[in-house]
Design a protein around this motif. Structure first.
Motif, short mmCIF file in Angstrom:
data_model
loop_
_atom_site.label_atom_id
_atom_site.label_comp_id
_atom_site.label_asym_id
_atom_site.label_seq_id
_atom_site.Cartn_x
_atom_site.Cartn_y
_atom_site.Cartn_z
N ALA A 56 0.79 -1.32 -0.02
CA ALA A 56 0.05 -0.01 0.00
C ALA A 56 0.98 1.23 0.06
N ASN A 57 1.92 1.22 0.63
CA ASN A 57 2.95 2.58 0.69
C ASN A 57 3.56 2.40 -0.55
N VAL A 58 4.00 1.47 -1.19
CA VAL A 58 4.50 1.70 -2.56
C VAL A 58 3.59 2.31 -3.51
N ASN A 59 2.42 1.72 -3.65
CA ASN A 59 1.49 2.00 -4.66
C ASN A 59 0.59 3.19 -4.48
N HIS A 60 0.52 3.64 -3.05
CA HIS A 60 -0.17 5.03 -2.72
C HIS A 60 0.80 5.58 -1.59
N PRO A 61 1.63 6.09 -1.98
CA PRO A 61 2.52 6.96 -1.03
C PRO A 61 2.25 8.09 -0.44
N GLU A 62 1.28 8.86 -0.85
CA GLU A 62 0.86 10.05 -0.49
C GLU A 62 -0.46 9.71 0.44
N GLU A 63 -1.53 8.97 -0.09
CA GLU A 63 -2.49 8.49 0.60
C GLU A 63 -2.09 7.80 1.99
N TYR A 64 -1.14 7.07 1.94
CA TYR A 64 -0.72 6.12 2.90
C TYR A 64 -0.50 7.09 4.24
N LYS A 65 -0.10 8.06 3.96
CA LYS A 65 0.33 8.96 5.25
C LYS A 65 -0.79 9.26 6.35
N SER A 66 -1.84 8.92 5.80
CA SER A 66 -3.24 9.22 6.57
C SER A 66 -3.74 7.77 7.14
N ALA A 67 -3.76 7.92 8.54
CA ALA A 67 -4.19 6.66 9.27
C ALA A 67 -5.63 6.32 8.72
N ASN A 68 -6.30 7.38 8.49
CA ASN A 68 -7.84 7.01 8.22
C ASN A 68 -7.67 6.19 6.85
N TRP A 69 -6.82 6.70 5.88
CA TRP A 69 -6.83 6.07 4.41
C TRP A 69 -6.49 4.68 4.63
N GLN A 70 -5.37 4.43 5.77
CA GLN A 70 -5.15 3.06 5.77
C GLN A 70 -6.14 2.03 6.32
N LYS A 71 -6.97 2.57 7.29
CA LYS A 71 -7.84 1.83 7.73
C LYS A 71 -8.86 1.41 6.75
N GLU A 72 -9.25 2.35 5.83
CA GLU A 72 -10.27 2.38 4.93
C GLU A 72 -9.95 1.33 3.72
N ASN A 73 -8.53 1.13 3.61
CA ASN A 73 -8.03 0.40 2.79
C ASN A 73 -6.93 -0.66 2.48
N ILE A 74 -6.71 -0.67 3.80
CA ILE A 74 -5.80 -2.07 4.18
C ILE A 74 -6.45 -2.87 5.03
N PRO A 75 -6.51 -4.24 4.75
CA PRO A 75 -7.12 -5.09 5.62
C PRO A 75 -6.35 -4.99 6.96
#
Length: 238
Positions: free
Chosen positions: A93-112
Motif C-alpha cells: 500500500a505504501n509503494v502504490n499509494h505513498p501520499e494517501e498512505y500518510k493518512s491513518a484513516n486512509w490506511q484503515k479504509e483501504n488496508i485489511p
C-alpha cells in the motif's frame, strides 16, 4: 507470563480506545495495536505450536467496505507467518499509494487488518486434525453487523455430542462436531434470537430499517446471550 503453563491455548485481545490517527501521531504508526498483538502472541508462543490466527474488526466502517478480517496459519512459525503476510499488505500500500498512505484513516479504509479490535489465538490441538480449518478464531458472518460472531478460546468440553444434538433439535445443520464450532453455533443461535427480538421491538415503534440496525447494535444483550448459550456447556472453557 509468570503463570505455570499447562496444555492451554493462548488467547489475546487488544482493544484500542483512541482513533488510529492518535497512535500514528504519538508512536509513528497506525499499526500500534497490531504491533502489540504480535509482541504478546510471540511471548505466548509456548502455549500453542499447532497453529495461530488473528481477527480484526474495524469500527464505524462504511457500507460497502470490509470491517472483519481474519487470517490463520499452521506454518512452523505461524505467528510470524501471519504478521509477515499482514506487513506485506502495508508495504504494498505504501509503494502504490505513498501520499494517501500518510493518512491513518486512509490506511484503515483501504488496508485489511487495521482496526480497533483484535483477537489472536495460539492453538494447542486437543481435538480435530492439525489443519488451518481447526485454527481459531472461528467466524460466523452475516450482512447484518449485529449478527456477526468471532470466537476464539480454550475449550475442552465433555458433552460435545449432547450440544451437537441440541443444535440439530433447534433446526440447525452443524457441519462438524468440534467443540469450538459447537460453542460458536450455540452463541450464534441466541445472538439471532436477540436480534429478532430487538428488530420486532423497534419495528413496532416505526423505526426505519437503517435506524434499527444501529439500535440493535446499541441495545443487544451480550451478557444475556452468553448466559443462555453456556447453560448446557460442560467441561473447561475460557
Amino acid at each position: 507470563m509468570s503463570d505455570i503453563i499447562h496444555h492451554e491455548c493462548g488467547v489475546v485481545l487488544v482493544r484500542l480506545l483512541k482513533p488510529l490517527e492518535y497512535y500514528k501521531t504519538k508512536y509513528g504508526s497506525a499499526r500500534y495495536g497490531l504491533h502489540k498483538m504480535y509482541q504478546i502472541m510471540e511471548k505466548m508462543i509456548n502455549r500453542g505450536q499447532d497453529g495461530a490466527g488473528i481477527a480484526t474488526i474495524k469500527f464505524d466502517a462504511k457500507p460497502g467496505t470490509t470491517y472483519l478480517d481474519r487470517l490463520r496459519s499452521i506454518e512452523p512459525k505461524a505467528t510470524q507467518d501471519i504478521f509477515g503476510q499482514i506487513n506485506n499488505l502495508f508495504v504494498n500500500a505504501n509503494v502504490n499509494h505513498p501520499e494517501e498512505y500518510k493518512s491513518a484513516n486512509w490506511q484503515k479504509e483501504n488496508i485489511p487488518f487495521l482496526g480497533e479490535l483484535m483477537l489472536g489465538h495460539l492453538r494447542y490441538g486437543t481435538f480435530g486434525k492439525n489443519s488451518v480449518h481447526s485454527c481459531h478464531p472461528f467466524k460466523r458472518q452475516n450482512n447484518w453487523m449485529s449478527r456477526n460472531l468471532v470466537v476464539a478460546g480454550n475449550f475442552n468440553l465433555t458433552n460435545v455430542d449432547e450440544l451437537y444434538t441440541h443444535l440439530v433439535e433447534l433446526g440447525q445443520h452443524p457441519v462438524e462436531k468440534a467443540d469450538t464450532v459447537t460453542v460458536m453455533e450455540k452463541i450464534g443461535h441466541f445472538l439471532d434470537k436477540d436480534n429478532d427480538r430487538l428488530f420486532k421491538k423497534f419495528k413496532e415503534q416505526n423505526d426505519k430499517n437503517f435506524e434499527i440496525s444501529k439500535l440493535i447494535q446499541a441495545n443487544i444483550d451480550v451478557a444475556g446471550i452468553l448466559k443462555e448459550s453456556s447453560k448446557r456447556w460442560d467441561g473447561g472453557y475460557v
